[in-house]
Design a protein around this motif. Structure first.
Motif, PDB file in Angstrom:
ATOM      1  N   ARG A 181       2.306   0.932   8.567  1.00 21.66           N
ATOM      2  CA  ARG A 181       3.735   0.646   8.415  1.00 21.66           C
ATOM      3  C   ARG A 181       4.552   1.211   9.570  1.00 21.66           C
ATOM      4  O   ARG A 181       5.503   0.590  10.040  1.00 21.66           O
ATOM      5  N   ALA A 182       4.171   2.406  10.012  1.00 23.00           N
ATOM      6  CA  ALA A 182       4.946   3.068  11.057  1.00 23.00           C
ATOM      7  C   ALA A 182       4.655   2.513  12.447  1.00 23.00           C
ATOM      8  O   ALA A 182       5.554   2.420  13.282  1.00 23.00           O
ATOM      9  N   TYR A 183       3.404   2.117  12.685  1.00 17.80           N
ATOM     10  CA  TYR A 183       3.021   1.739  14.047  1.00 17.80           C
ATOM     11  C   TYR A 183       2.435   0.333  14.152  1.00 17.80           C
ATOM     12  O   TYR A 183       2.061  -0.094  15.257  1.00 17.80           O
ATOM     13  N   GLY A 184       2.330  -0.379  13.005  1.00 15.54           N
ATOM     14  CA  GLY A 184       1.643  -1.656  13.016  1.00 15.54           C
ATOM     15  C   GLY A 184       2.374  -2.771  13.728  1.00 15.54           C
ATOM     16  O   GLY A 184       1.768  -3.702  14.247  1.00 15.54           O
ATOM     17  N   ARG A 185       3.713  -2.708  13.745  1.00 21.33           N
ATOM     18  CA  ARG A 185       4.529  -3.743  14.388  1.00 21.33           C
ATOM     19  C   ARG A 185       4.228  -5.120  13.765  1.00 21.33           C
ATOM     20  O   ARG A 185       4.130  -5.278  12.581  1.00 21.33           O
ATOM     21  N   THR A 186       4.084  -6.152  14.581  1.00 20.43           N
ATOM     22  CA  THR A 186       4.033  -7.522  14.084  1.00 20.43           C
ATOM     23  C   THR A 186       2.728  -7.843  13.366  1.00 20.43           C
ATOM     24  O   THR A 186       2.685  -8.744  12.538  1.00 20.43           O
ATOM     25  N   ARG A 187       1.625  -7.153  13.650  1.00 18.82           N
ATOM     26  CA  ARG A 187       0.349  -7.467  13.021  1.00 18.82           C
ATOM     27  C   ARG A 187       0.068  -6.570  11.826  1.00 18.82           C
ATOM     28  O   ARG A 187      -1.017  -6.597  11.261  1.00 18.82           O
ATOM     29  N   GLY A 188       1.046  -5.763  11.448  1.00 19.95           N
ATOM     30  CA  GLY A 188       0.818  -4.819  10.362  1.00 19.95           C
ATOM     31  C   GLY A 188       0.534  -5.486   9.039  1.00 19.95           C
ATOM     32  O   GLY A 188      -0.282  -5.001   8.250  1.00 19.95           O
ATOM     33  N   ASP A 189       1.190  -6.621   8.737  1.00 20.27           N
ATOM     34  CA  ASP A 189       0.984  -7.276   7.450  1.00 20.27           C
ATOM     35  C   ASP A 189      -0.442  -7.796   7.312  1.00 20.27           C
ATOM     36  O   ASP A 189      -1.022  -7.754   6.226  1.00 20.27           O
ATOM     37  N   ILE A 190      -1.024  -8.263   8.409  1.00 21.92           N
ATOM     38  CA  ILE A 190      -2.401  -8.745   8.361  1.00 21.92           C
ATOM     39  C   ILE A 190      -3.366  -7.597   8.112  1.00 21.92           C
ATOM     40  O   ILE A 190      -4.307  -7.708   7.319  1.00 21.92           O
ATOM     41  N   ALA A 191      -3.129  -6.486   8.779  1.00 20.43           N
ATOM     42  CA  ALA A 191      -3.987  -5.311   8.579  1.00 20.43           C
ATOM     43  C   ALA A 191      -3.905  -4.814   7.145  1.00 20.43           C
ATOM     44  O   ALA A 191      -4.922  -4.442   6.534  1.00 20.43           O
ATOM     45  N   LEU A 192      -2.694  -4.793   6.569  1.00 20.62           N
ATOM     46  CA  LEU A 192      -2.535  -4.367   5.185  1.00 20.62           C
ATOM     47  C   LEU A 192      -3.248  -5.316   4.229  1.00 20.62           C
ATOM     48  O   LEU A 192      -3.887  -4.879   3.265  1.00 20.62           O
ATOM     49  N   ALA A 193      -3.144  -6.608   4.480  1.00 20.18           N
ATOM     50  CA  ALA A 193      -3.808  -7.590   3.628  1.00 20.18           C
ATOM     51  C   ALA A 193      -5.323  -7.383   3.635  1.00 20.18           C
ATOM     52  O   ALA A 193      -5.979  -7.422   2.584  1.00 20.18           O
ATOM     53  N   MET A 194      -5.889  -7.160   4.819  1.00 24.27           N
ATOM     54  CA  MET A 194      -7.333  -6.924   4.895  1.00 24.27           C
ATOM     55  C   MET A 194      -7.721  -5.636   4.182  1.00 24.27           C
ATOM     56  O   MET A 194      -8.771  -5.547   3.551  1.00 24.27           O
TER      57      MET A 194
END
Length: 290
Positions: A79-92
């Motif tokens: 959340r703090a450092y993910g920027r634009t690809r953070g939602d994909i990382a969270l989903a995985m």
């Protein structure tokens, strides 16, 4: 009372009481931070911890707590450092946690779909003495953090930039909120279930916000609602043979609907109690928006 004569219901009611206190206590900060669904994501990750507990033949509560904490820290860093690809990382992370839990349960000797179901949706008879000890210790940690550091946690939940200017360790407090939420998921999964624990973190807080006007009042009322619905839902599950997690969540939603409907009446009540012979109060001035 009949319900208190059986040992498993004594354990279930005590666990329900602890869950009713801890879930809204940390949930009030998640709602303030607009992270109401964080508990749901942690619940998915905790499934891997449950499966690991079955595989290692140890208490799934402790393994779920460890895996949940690691997952919660990863979520906060994304959340703090993910920027634009953070939602994909969270989903995985969410889906990987769920898949890992199912796989590990099936690989274990004592694992089965029925065993996993008791963690997903809660079970009254599943709370053992060892589980109750683990739940009590973890609940103590949650209460200690959520109450003892309430000023700091409220500040960072309300406005991170202001908290940073005042010298608070914002990143450390954010991680602490995530870790405490992860521990709460582990506390509640035996009673409410991993798939419904997020509702118990959010709904009592949302219900309290309908009638309260301060953070302190919201905190106290949310915890009170949490205790009422967990004990009430557990009792109803015993007498009516209902699933405890679903019963508890539906009771919480019912209270939310009732408070939402009655909120306008409660706000008008002080004005209606003004004596007729008294002079009418002056209308407060409303500043115009520029």
């Amino acid at each position: 009372m009949e319900i208190l004569e059986t040992a498993f219901m004594q354990r279930a009611l005590l666990a329900a009481l602890l869950v009713g206190v801890t879930a809204p206590a940390i949930g009030v900060y998640l709602v303030q931070r607009r992270q109401a669904l964080l508990g749901d994501g942690i619940g998915h990750v905790a499934m891997t911890g449950v499966g690991l507990g079955f595989l290692l033949s140890t208490s799934p509560i402790w393994t779920a707590a460890v895996v949940s904490v690691v997952g919660a820290v990863a979520m906060e860093l994304i959340r703090a450092y993910g920027r634009t690809r953070g939602d994909i990382a969270l989903a995985m992370l969410f889906y990987g946690g769920m898949a890992g839990g199912v796989l590990l349960v099936n690989l274990s000797d004592g694992g089965s779909t029925a065993n996993l179901s008791s963690f997903l949706f809660g079970s009254l008879s599943a709370v053992s003495d060892a589980d109750l000890v683990a739940i009590s210790l973890l609940a103590g940690f949650v209460v200690l953090v959520s109450v003892g550091l309430r000023r700091q946690l409220f500040a960072v939940s309300q406005d991170e930039e202001f908290a940073r200017v005042t010298g608070l360790p914002v990143q450390a407090l954010n991680l602490l909120i995530a870790v405490t939420a992860a521990v709460t998921v582990s506390v509640a999964m035996r009673v409410v279930g991993l798939l419904l624990v997020s509702a118990l973190m959010v709904v009592p807080v949302a219900a309290a916000q309908q009638v309260s006007r301060s953070f302190r009042a919201t905190f106290v009322l949310a915890v009170g609602i949490g205790v009422v619905v967990t004990l009430g839902g557990t009792t109803a599950s015993y007498y009516r043979d209902l699933p405890p997690g679903a019963t508890i969540v539906l009771l919480a939603i019912g209270i939310f609907v009732a408070l939402t409907a009655s909120a306008p009446l409660l706000r008008r009540a002080p004005r209606e109690r003004t004596p007729e012979c008294a002079a009418p109060p002056r209308e407060p001035s409303v500043p115009t928006q520029r």
